[in-house]
Design a protein around this motif. Structure first.
Motif, PDB file in Angstrom:
ATOM      1  N   LYS A   1       0.812  -1.217   0.000  1.00 49.42           N
ATOM      2  CA  LYS A   1       0.000   0.000   0.000  1.00 49.42           C
ATOM      3  C   LYS A   1       0.839   1.257   0.000  1.00 49.42           C
ATOM      4  CE  LYS A   1      -3.346  -2.555   2.717  1.00 49.42           C
ATOM      5  NZ  LYS A   1      -4.639  -2.521   3.361  1.00 49.42           N
TER       6      LYS A   1
ATOM      7  N   PHE B   1       0.158   4.661  -1.587  1.00 54.01           N
ATOM      8  CA  PHE B   1      -0.812   5.584  -0.994  1.00 54.01           C
ATOM      9  C   PHE B   1      -0.397   5.955   0.424  1.00 54.01           C
ATOM     10  CE2 PHE B   1      -4.884   6.527   1.196  1.00 54.01           C
ATOM     11  CZ  PHE B   1      -5.353   7.511   0.355  1.00 54.01           C
ATOM     12  N   LEU B   2      -0.041   4.941   1.205  1.00 53.99           N
ATOM     13  CA  LEU B   2       0.313   5.173   2.598  1.00 53.99           C
ATOM     14  C   LEU B   2       1.802   5.504   2.715  1.00 53.99           C
ATOM     15  CD1 LEU B   2      -1.736   2.358   4.384  1.00 53.99           C
ATOM     16  CD2 LEU B   2      -2.366   4.739   4.002  1.00 53.99           C
TER      17      LEU B   2
ATOM     18  N   TRP C   1     -10.584   7.542   4.728  1.00 52.33           N
ATOM     19  CA  TRP C   1      -9.538   6.518   4.572  1.00 52.33           C
ATOM     20  C   TRP C   1      -8.288   6.942   5.343  1.00 52.33           C
ATOM     21  CZ3 TRP C   1      -9.829   6.740  -1.499  1.00 52.33           C
ATOM     22  CH2 TRP C   1     -11.071   6.268  -1.915  1.00 52.33           C
TER      23      TRP C   1
ATOM     24  N   MET D   1      -9.704   4.898   8.395  1.00 55.26           N
ATOM     25  CA  MET D   1      -9.564   3.521   7.917  1.00 55.26           C
ATOM     26  C   MET D   1      -8.123   3.036   7.988  1.00 55.26           C
ATOM     27  SD  MET D   1     -11.272   1.774   4.556  1.00 55.26           S
ATOM     28  CE  MET D   1      -9.972   1.950   3.357  1.00 55.26           C
ATOM     29  N   SER D   2      -7.160   3.941   7.770  1.00 59.06           N
ATOM     30  CA  SER D   2      -5.761   3.479   7.746  1.00 59.06           C
ATOM     31  C   SER D   2      -5.252   3.143   9.141  1.00 59.06           C
ATOM     32  CB  SER D   2      -4.865   4.513   7.067  1.00 59.06           C
ATOM     33  OG  SER D   2      -4.564   5.564   7.946  1.00 59.06           O
TER      34      SER D   2
ATOM     35  N   THR E   1      -4.708  -0.867   9.488  1.00 60.88           N
ATOM     36  CA  THR E   1      -4.004  -0.725   8.214  1.00 60.88           C
ATOM     37  C   THR E   1      -4.298  -1.852   7.230  1.00 60.88           C
ATOM     38  OG1 THR E   1      -2.313   0.367   9.489  1.00 60.88           O
ATOM     39  CG2 THR E   1      -1.773  -0.127   7.216  1.00 60.88           C
TER      40      THR E   1
ATOM     41  N   TRP F   1      -7.042  -3.622   6.999  1.00 66.28           N
ATOM     42  CA  TRP F   1      -8.461  -3.756   6.674  1.00 66.28           C
ATOM     43  C   TRP F   1      -8.878  -2.750   5.611  1.00 66.28           C
ATOM     44  CZ3 TRP F   1     -12.945  -0.720   7.718  1.00 66.28           C
ATOM     45  CH2 TRP F   1     -14.157  -1.412   7.558  1.00 66.28           C
ATOM     46  N   TYR F   2      -9.918  -3.095   4.875  1.00 69.90           N
ATOM     47  CA  TYR F   2     -10.422  -2.184   3.837  1.00 69.90           C
ATOM     48  C   TYR F   2     -11.905  -2.438   3.669  1.00 69.90           C
ATOM     49  CZ  TYR F   2     -10.054  -6.585   1.416  1.00 69.90           C
ATOM     50  OH  TYR F   2     -10.198  -7.911   1.100  1.00 69.90           O
ATOM     51  N   SER F   3     -12.622  -1.406   3.266  1.00 68.85           N
ATOM     52  CA  SER F   3     -14.041  -1.546   2.941  1.00 68.85           C
ATOM     53  C   SER F   3     -14.391  -0.411   1.999  1.00 68.85           C
ATOM     54  CB  SER F   3     -14.883  -1.465   4.213  1.00 68.85           C
ATOM     55  OG  SER F   3     -16.241  -1.264   3.878  1.00 68.85           O
TER      56      SER F   3
ATOM     57  N   THR G   1     -18.420  -3.770  -0.232  1.00 67.58           N
ATOM     58  CA  THR G   1     -19.452  -3.233   0.665  1.00 67.58           C
ATOM     59  C   THR G   1     -20.165  -2.009   0.108  1.00 67.58           C
ATOM     60  OG1 THR G   1     -17.679  -2.072   1.802  1.00 67.58           O
ATOM     61  CG2 THR G   1     -18.467  -4.100   2.811  1.00 67.58           C
TER      62      THR G   1
ATOM     63  N   TRP H   1      -7.031  -2.201  -5.333  1.00 66.98           N
ATOM     64  CA  TRP H   1      -5.577  -2.123  -5.287  1.00 66.98           C
ATOM     65  C   TRP H   1      -5.094  -2.063  -3.839  1.00 66.98           C
ATOM     66  CZ3 TRP H   1      -2.864   1.981  -3.100  1.00 66.98           C
ATOM     67  CH2 TRP H   1      -1.464   1.865  -3.174  1.00 66.98           C
ATOM     68  N   TYR H   2      -5.748  -1.224  -3.037  1.00 69.76           N
ATOM     69  CA  TYR H   2      -5.335  -0.976  -1.664  1.00 69.76           C
ATOM     70  C   TYR H   2      -5.449  -2.235  -0.815  1.00 69.76           C
ATOM     71  CZ  TYR H   2      -5.691   1.280   3.001  1.00 69.76           C
ATOM     72  OH  TYR H   2      -5.532   1.649   4.304  1.00 69.76           O
TER      73      TYR H   2
END
Lengths: 407, 463
Positions: A139, A142-143, A206, A210-211, A214, A216-218, B257, B323-324
């Protein structure tokens, strides 16, 4: 003019006594924050983050509400416009404190090894290190710090810029000979803001929330956060409007306006629930380990808190605000507004705390004290802003519609 | 309550200085007159398509699903694409009558009737695809939990497919009742003006003995409000449940989701595009340009712009999060959409759904009837491709490369789709002949505030 009351400049006066309440709240907050740092509470940083994000996004919600009113050519809401306007002016404070918290935590984390954001650890991205995390390293596009700083700076510039622009023009309009011209300027600004809001509201969710989890994602997370922030904002608006009305400062706001505010509170509480359910149910149903881990910790270690959040934010407004009469009762709006406000604070608490401190958590006087402190600051800024302009905006081309509003 | 004066910034919603009587005249004219040549041409084409639908569905049922192009890997394709497309179109009507009612948008009054009619017929088309893809339509009642003598045969309540049956049948029933309730006073108006015995007879039955007393109106208003309250969550729930058919699975590209609200936004987007397509023709053919004004078209275009942008944000969010997430399968599913063998479907979708509606930032295009018509067709096409992309490209390359296949439709599937347009247009064209296409009694409530005549009077008073 069909209105039978005087709409001459009614101003809220921010008295010393009222200021004192804010000072006391801020003092309580300071004591709680300092104590939590001195006693090495592991929730000290997450408490700061929760409360700062919560009040900052409430201000952002106010700005969003304002922009929607212009873009959609809404008539009834002109009479309550000063309230979201004043709320949005907390954004510079939220942004400044956010910067301090992020920098402070980065420096403190350097020595303690505990960051609010797990991905701030350099070793996670270093293949040579035993700490190397294959997924998080993936990631890094982005991160990473420079991009993160650039994004955050972008959000703050956009939000504060528009909040101040709307506020400036709105106050100019009070003494402008031609209100429609300024109105149209604000309307075209609102289009630009809404486009930027669509992007920044999801991305900030995000980045800031959300980060923390770290791995996990939705995909829904951005919109879920939006729903939560907007309901919280409406709740605060309802509380402020009813308080101003009880002081006799908002006679131009009648029960029909209150009905609309109640309708928003009701509708967006249901909307929040809809997104809560969509996110939870789809992850629960599919039961994919990477995703479901997020809810496992909440179910196993935050169960009562997590379930209570759902009930306060859904069942309470659903049952209490269902009828037409309920939406028109100032006292009821005040009580339900307060309930929903607390409920969404709990929502932000459960979004952030598990990712920072895991299963070892508590919600005691230090957590509540910190919240009281931030509330005191928000109250101070918002009331101070309200006192600076007349509560009845002048020269708005839709003002007469608002004064005549019935439903 | 005094006299309500709108802001000078608001444009009139009824042009041509209509009196209340003139509105009745204008709206009843198509019912009382004779159909013109264009109507008959359109009706003949639609009937031919409907006939073709009957043949193709009949052939499918008689022979079996083997006549379709679906296979072991791609087991849902045109059938479900078309189902979702039609259900999506069926969203605008109830949105206009329920949600825009709650937001008190007066411009909805000229368009709600025909949009609701469109909703009803579109949902019927959607349901027809569910029945035909079962292969055995004579057991189409099996998804309904009925007591039966087949032993343990009972529906699986855990399956989103069963939720779909409940969601869509509820939505259909409520939409139908809502639509019909609104029609009753208008039917009564047609009845009272009827000059032939036959017309009098039928509209007497249709209008349920409406006499227009205060009590009639009070009950009418109460029922409308209750139905609006019920319909609002239904508008959101139907397409959410449709999205769960996909999102509850573990298929990359399906399990995400954001699906429920994103499907709803897409449905409203496609629904309004179809309303535009239909109304631009209807207002011209039936001379309703003074009721469905350029301002109405502009407002609908704004909704298309907003929902199109929401859909665009959802596409980008999905792509980014794929991607993330770091999940290889998820990443591949999206790369494959954009660059795989079905790239043309993906880019058709992107162009039609994300880029074309952005043209509506231009006021000139929003107010151009021709541009609106063209863009609405683009959106209709784009939303069809969206469902095709989601369904076929997510399925055709699954976890095992040994089972990767391509899918292409047979003439039967194409025939059923084209035929379903007939299934839609035959009742819609009949509707424009026999039903008042604009809710005239409701529209009359805004004559005193929002018509061009009222605006002139207001200006006159001030000077």
């Amino acid at each position: 003019m069909g209105a039978n009351f005087n709409i001459t400049d009614k101003r809220y006066e921010f008295t010393q006594n009222s200021k004192l309440i804010s000072y006391v709240m801020i003092a309580i907050g300071m004591v709680a924050i300092i104590t939590s740092f001195v006693t090495h509470s592991h929730q000290a940083w997450s408490n700061l983050l929760i409360n700062n994000i919560f009040f900052m996004v409430i201000a952002l919600g106010g700005l969003f509400f304002l922009a929607v009113q212009y873009a959609a050519e809404v008539g009834w809401s002109v009479g309550i416009r000063r309230v979201p306007e004043a709320m949005a002016m907390y954004l510079p404070w939220g942004a400044a404190l956010m910067t301090i918290i992020l920098i402070g935590n980065y420096i403190a984390g350097h020595s303690s090894g505990h960051y609010l954001y797990h991905w701030w650890h350099h070793d996670l991205f270093n293949p040579e290190s035993p700490e190397f995390d294959h997924i998080i390293a993936g990631k890094s596009g982005f991160l990473n710090m420079p991009f993160f700083i650039a994004r955050v700076a972008f959000y703050f510039i956009v939000w504060i810029g528009f909040a101040m622009y709307f506020r400036k023009l709105s106050r100019q309009q009070d003494s402008a000979p031609n209100g429609s011209e300024l109105h149209l300027k604000m309307r075209s600004a609102s289009y630009k803001f809404l486009v930027l809001f669509a992007v920044t509201s999801s991305m900030m969710a995000w980045d800031f929330i959300m980060s923390i989890d770290t791995h996990w994602y939705s995909t829904l997370f951005g919109w879920y956060t939006f729903a939560s922030l907007f309901v919280s904002c409406i709740a605060v608006m309802a509380i402020m409007i009813v308080s101003m009305k009880r002081k006799g400062l908002m006679d131009h706001v009648n029960e029909h306006h209150l009905h609309n505010v109640g309708l928003f509170l009701f509708a967006f509480s249901v909307f929040w629930t809809y997104l809560w359910f969509s996110q939870f149910m789809l992850i629960w149903y599919s039961n994919i380990p990477e995703e479901v881990a997020y809810f496992m910790i909440r179910q196993d270690h935050y169960r009562a808190f997590w379930i209570a959040t759902f009930f306060i934010n859904f069942i309470a407004p659903l049952l209490l605000l269902m009828t037409r009469d309920a939406k028109r009762k100032p006292v009821l709006l005040l009580v339900i507004g307060a309930l929903v406000f607390v409920g969404h604070w709990m929502d932000f608490f459960q979004m952030i705390t598990p990712g920072v401190v895991g299963s070892e958590w508590h919600c005691g006087w230090m957590e509540i004290g910190t919240a009281v402190g931030f509330l005191g600051l928000f109250r101070y800024v918002a009331l101070n802003q309200i006192s600076k302009a007349a509560l009845v905006p002048r020269n708005d081309p839709f003002m007469e519609e608002s004064l005549q509003h019935t439903f | 309550m005094g006299h309500f004066k709108e802001s000078d910034l608001r444009l009139p919603l009824i042009l041509g200085d209509k009196s209340v009587h003139q509105i009745t005249e204008d709206i009843c004219r198509p019912i009382e007159g004779k159909a013109n040549k264009w109507w008959w041409i359109a009706f003949s084409i639609a009937s031919a398509a409907l006939l073709w639908w009957i043949i193709c569905v009949g052939y499918t049922v008689g022979t079996g699903l083997g006549v379709w192009g679906v296979n072991k890997t791609v087991d849902w394709a045109w059938d479900i694409t078309n189902f979702v497309w039609w259900v999506g179109i069926g969203h605008a009507g109830t949105l206009i009558s329920a949600i825009l009612l709650l937001f008190r948008q007066k411009w909805r009054l000229s368009i709600n009737r025909s949009a609701e009619a469109m909703t009803i017929f579109a949902v019927i088309c959607a349901a027809s695809f569910i029945v035909s893809h079962m292969g055995r339509p004579w057991v189409a009642y099996w998804p309904i939990p009925l007591p039966n003598q087949f032993g343990s045969l009972w529906v699986n309540f855990n399956s989103p497919l069963v939720w779909d049956v409940f969601a869509i049948s509820t939505y259909f029933s409520v939409s139908l009742v809502f639509w019909y309730t609104g029609l009753i006073p208008d039917f009564a108006a047609v009845r009272d003006r009827a000059k032939t015995k036959v017309r009098k007879f039928w509209y007497t039955i249709l209008s349920f003995g409406w006499v227009g007393t205060a009590k009639n109106w009070q009950r009418f208003e109460e029922v409308s409000l209750v139905l609006a309250g019920i319909s609002t969550p239904l508008v959101l729930s139907v397409h959410s449940v449709v999205s769960m058919d996909f999102a509850t699975s573990v298929i990359p590209g399906w399990h995400t989701t954001i699906f429920p609200p994103y499907f709803v936004a897409g449905a409203i987007f496609s629904g309004f595009a179809m309303v535009q397509t239909l109304l631009i023709i209807t207002r011209k053919v039936l001379n309703m340009e003074e009721y469905i004004t350029i301002y109405h078209i502009d407002m609908m275009n704004r909704i298309i712009l907003i929902t199109g942008s929401i859909v665009g944000v959802a596409y980008l969010t999905e792509f980014f999060i794929a991607w993330y997430s770091g999940v290889e399968y998820e990443q591949y599913a999206f790369i494959n959409r954009a660059t795989g063998p079905y790239w043309w479907a993906y880019w058709s979708m992107m162009t039609c759904n994300v880029i074309t509606p952005q043209l509506f930032w231009s006021k000139r295009l929003r107010e151009s009837v021709f541009a609106t018509f063209v863009i609405s067709i683009f959106v209709n096409i784009g939303m069809w491709f969206e469902r095709f992309v989601i369904i076929v490209t997510s399925l055709h390359r699954d976890y095992l490369p040994s089972s990767w296949v391509m899918y292409s439709p047979t003439w039967v599937e194409i025939g059923i789709f084209i035929g379903s347009l007939g299934l839609f247009f035959v009742p819609f064209l009949l509707f424009t002949r026999f039903f008042p296409v604009i809710a005239m009694s409701e529209l009359k409530t805004i004559v005193k505030t929002s018509s061009s005549q009222a605006k002139k009077k207001g200006a006159h008073h001030e000077s």
